[in-house]
Each structure stands twice: as structure tokens, then as C-alpha cells.
Design a protein around this motif. Structure first.
Motif, mmCIF file in Angstrom:
data_model
loop_
_atom_site.group_PDB
_atom_site.id
_atom_site.type_symbol
_atom_site.label_atom_id
_atom_site.label_comp_id
_atom_site.label_asym_id
_atom_site.label_seq_id
_atom_site.Cartn_x
_atom_site.Cartn_y
_atom_site.Cartn_z
ATOM 1 N N GLU A 110 1.044 -1.084 -0.137
ATOM 2 C CA GLU A 110 -0.149 -0.181 -0.244
ATOM 3 C C GLU A 110 1.400 1.286 0.146
ATOM 4 O OE1 GLU A 110 -2.493 -0.705 3.742
ATOM 5 O OE2 GLU A 110 -3.975 -1.917 2.829
ATOM 6 N N GLU A 112 0.815 5.636 0.521
ATOM 7 C CA GLU A 112 0.058 6.514 0.767
ATOM 8 C C GLU A 112 0.763 8.015 0.659
ATOM 9 O OE1 GLU A 112 -3.453 7.463 3.473
ATOM 10 O OE2 GLU A 112 -1.820 6.041 4.782
ATOM 11 N N SER A 127 -4.012 11.243 0.680
ATOM 12 C CA SER A 127 -4.532 10.498 -0.819
ATOM 13 C C SER A 127 -5.599 9.570 -1.088
ATOM 14 C CB SER A 127 -2.928 10.873 -1.585
ATOM 15 O OG SER A 127 -2.139 8.908 -0.729
ATOM 16 N N ARG A 129 -4.970 5.376 0.248
ATOM 17 C CA ARG A 129 -4.026 4.320 0.048
ATOM 18 C C ARG A 129 -4.754 3.972 -1.312
ATOM 19 N NH1 ARG A 129 -4.848 1.018 5.712
ATOM 20 N NH2 ARG A 129 -4.028 2.282 7.364
ATOM 21 N N HIS A 130 -3.320 3.280 -1.748
ATOM 22 C CA HIS A 130 -3.572 2.985 -2.844
ATOM 23 C C HIS A 130 -2.477 1.564 -3.390
ATOM 24 C CE1 HIS A 130 -5.974 6.673 -4.494
ATOM 25 N NE2 HIS A 130 -4.974 7.029 -3.827
ATOM 26 N N ASP A 132 -1.242 1.501 -6.181
ATOM 27 C CA ASP A 132 0.256 1.231 -7.792
ATOM 28 C C ASP A 132 0.679 3.217 -6.660
ATOM 29 O OD1 ASP A 132 1.354 1.510 -9.524
ATOM 30 O OD2 ASP A 132 0.093 2.508 -10.822
ATOM 31 N N GLU A 135 -0.519 6.489 -8.513
ATOM 32 C CA GLU A 135 -1.342 6.973 -8.001
ATOM 33 C C GLU A 135 -1.905 7.761 -6.989
ATOM 34 O OE1 GLU A 135 -5.212 4.850 -6.819
ATOM 35 O OE2 GLU A 135 -3.762 2.762 -9.146
ATOM 36 N N VAL A 136 -0.081 7.653 -6.631
ATOM 37 C CA VAL A 136 0.181 8.932 -4.791
ATOM 38 C C VAL A 136 0.308 9.820 -5.873
ATOM 39 C CG1 VAL A 136 0.541 8.378 -3.029
ATOM 40 C CG2 VAL A 136 -0.033 6.749 -3.658
ATOM 41 N N TRP A 139 -2.011 12.570 -7.636
ATOM 42 C CA TRP A 139 -2.941 13.016 -6.351
ATOM 43 C C TRP A 139 -1.543 13.837 -6.069
ATOM 44 C CZ3 TRP A 139 -1.769 14.417 -0.934
ATOM 45 C CH2 TRP A 139 -3.012 14.871 -0.679
#
Length: 166
Positions: A110, A112, A127, A129-130, A132, A135-136, A139
Motif C-alpha cells: 500500500e 499513501e 491521498s 491508500r493505493h 500503485d 496513483e499517489v 494525487w
């Protein structure tokens, strides 16, 4: 207690658990050794056993434990051959098993980020939790465009397992 733990002969287990004032159970099962038996015909053993009986009658657990320690010490010194009534020497085996710590492949890591920009206080935007990191980072770019904030605290979390080395 697991099946792998070994209890020496002559020991008893106590399943009592201390209850903390908050209601949490503390201190799981503890193993207490059996009290030593005096060697027949030994005056010192009889005297120490009597000290233990008196302490037990008076509910003085500290003095009872002291008597057990003294009796065991006396038996190791005066009765080393393991005569009748003495405890058999305990055998302990300690094994070292080398392990490798590896990332658990069954769980996704994860990522973030939290915005820590600001003059007096951190912005605090998160952001979420993602799975990838891209993605963070996206953001972060969007948040910087909107707010001109440029400082972030990034977090990475994963799960690990210990595997015995072969």
C-alpha cells in the motif's frame, strides 16, 4: 500452549490469566515447577520442607518460594547423585533456526501520501491508500496544482513472512 512446547515431568501448568483493571487479559498460561520433595532421612531437607509447610499455612507465598529455592539448592549440593526424592536434572534444548524475511506475495503493498505543507499547521490532506505508487504521485501533482503545497510525507506498507532457510 502449543503442541510444540515441552513440559518437563514434575511440572504443573496454571491456566490462570491476570485481568487488568481495563478488562484486558494479561499474562497467558505460566508454567510453575512442582515443589521439591525432601530426601528421606535428611535432616536439612526435613527442616526446609517444614519451613515451606509453615509458610504455606500462613499464606506467605514469598517465604514458601524461598523455602523451595533453598531446598532445591541444598539438594543440588548435598544430594548430587539424584538419590530417592530428589529432582531429576532438567534438560533444555535451544535450537537456532535461521529465517529469511520476505515480502508476502499474497498481499498487495500500500502507498499513501499526506500533505505536510503549511506555515503554522500541516495541510493534512491525504491521498488515501493505493496499490500503485503512480496513483499517489498523481494525487500529489493535482494537490500541488490546486494549493501550491510542495511537501509530502509518503508511506509504504507491506506484509512480510518469515520463511525458514533451507
Amino acid at each position: 500452549m502449543t503442541d510444540e512446547q515441552h513440559i518437563e515431568p514434575g511440572t504443573t501448568t496454571s491456566r490462570r490469566t491476570a485481568i487488568h483493571h481495563s478488562g484486558l487479559n494479561l499474562l497467558p498460561a505460566t508454567i510453575y515447577p512442582s515443589p521439591p520433595a525432601p530426601v528421606p532421612g535428611c535432616a536439612t531437607c526435613d527442616e526446609l520442607a517444614e519451613m515451606r509447610r509453615t509458610a504455606r499455612t500462613e499464606a506467605d507465598r514469598s517465604r514458601e518460594a524461598d523455602a523451595n529455592v533453598l531446598l532445591r539448592r541444598h539438594q543440588r549440593q548435598a544430594h548430587p547423585a539424584g538419590g530417592e526424592g530428589t529432582e531429576k536434572p532438567r534438560r533444555r534444548i535451544f535450537r537456532y533456526v535461521p529465517y529469511s524475511i520476505v515480502q508476502d506475495g499474497s498481499a498487495e503493498p500500500e502507498y499513501e501520501a499526506r500533505c505536510v505543507s503549511g506555515d503554522e499547521h500541516d495541510c493534512g490532506a491525504v491521498s488515501g491508500r493505493h496499490a500503485d505508487p503512480a496513483e499517489v504521485e498523481e494525487w500529489q501533482r493535482l494537490h500541488t496544482q490546486e494549493t501550491r503545497h510542495t511537501r509530502y510525507r509518503r508511506c509504504f506498507a507491506d506484509y512480510s513472512v518469515l520463511e525458514p532457510q533451507t
